[in-house]
Design a protein around this motif. Structure first.
Motif, PDB file in Angstrom:
ATOM      1  N   TYR A  59       0.834  -1.206   0.000  1.00  0.00           N
ATOM      2  CA  TYR A  59       0.000   0.000   0.000  1.00  0.00           C
ATOM      3  C   TYR A  59       0.868   1.255   0.000  1.00  0.00           C
ATOM      4  CZ  TYR A  59      -3.197   3.584   1.672  1.00  0.00           C
ATOM      5  OH  TYR A  59      -3.918   4.744   1.810  1.00  0.00           O
ATOM      6  N   LYS A  60       1.862   1.298   0.857  1.00  0.00           N
ATOM      7  CA  LYS A  60       2.761   2.450   0.954  1.00  0.00           C
ATOM      8  C   LYS A  60       3.523   2.652  -0.355  1.00  0.00           C
ATOM      9  CE  LYS A  60       5.185   5.522   3.297  1.00  0.00           C
ATOM     10  NZ  LYS A  60       4.666   6.844   3.461  1.00  0.00           N
ATOM     11  N   ILE A  63       0.981   4.099  -2.950  1.00  0.00           N
ATOM     12  CA  ILE A  63       0.613   5.483  -2.634  1.00  0.00           C
ATOM     13  C   ILE A  63       1.757   6.444  -2.942  1.00  0.00           C
ATOM     14  CG2 ILE A  63       0.012   7.057  -0.736  1.00  0.00           C
ATOM     15  CD1 ILE A  63      -2.271   5.288  -1.763  1.00  0.00           C
ATOM     16  N   SER A  64       2.987   6.041  -2.628  1.00  0.00           N
ATOM     17  CA  SER A  64       4.137   6.918  -2.862  1.00  0.00           C
ATOM     18  C   SER A  64       4.686   6.778  -4.280  1.00  0.00           C
ATOM     19  CB  SER A  64       5.238   6.631  -1.847  1.00  0.00           C
ATOM     20  OG  SER A  64       5.754   5.336  -2.050  1.00  0.00           O
TER      21      SER A  64
END
Length: 133
Positions: A59-60, A63-64
């Motif tokens: 997820y991180k 998102i980034s």
């Protein structure tokens, strides 16, 4: 390839080698398998925690706007962990001269005593340790 992707690839390859050894390697080593017995699964919560942490990393990374290769490697890592913990069964393989338990071969000559508890746990006393199956 970044250091992160290299480390992820190394861990994925090590987990794949372990899964292949556990599934096929032990069956081929030390002679013919006389009796394979499936054991109870354990450490399911540990795997769930690990997969959850990898899901957070996925997820991180998304998102980034991290690398797509890193995302695929993290997904592969999670899938292999799920296979090792939830799909494959731990087993004990009895061979002619010994048995494989927890991926380690133990000779029958090292067994001092074997007992079966009331709740169905086989206790194998070896020279220096005790195995609970």
């Amino acid at each position: 390839m970044s250091l992160t992707n290299s480390v992820l690839l190394i861990f994925i390859l090590l987990m794949l080698l372990y899964a292949l050894y556990d599934e096929f390697g032990m069956s081929l080593m030390k002679g013919k398998t006389l009796l394979p017995i499936q054991l109870k699964r354990s450490n399911r919560l540990d795997c769930l925690t690990f997969v959850g942490l990898v899901a957070i990393l996925i997820y991180k990374n998304i998102i980034s706007q991290g690398g797509i290769v890193t995302t695929y490697l993290l997904i592969s890592l999670a899938l292999i962990a799920v296979y090792i913990s939830y799909i494959r069964w731990p087993k004990i393989l009895f061979k002619t001269h010994g048995f494989f338990y927890a991926n380690i071969f133990t000779s029958y000559a090292k067994i001092r005593a074997m007992n079966l508890s009331e709740d169905g746990i086989l206790v194998i006393n070896l020279e220096q340790r005790r195995l609970l199956t």
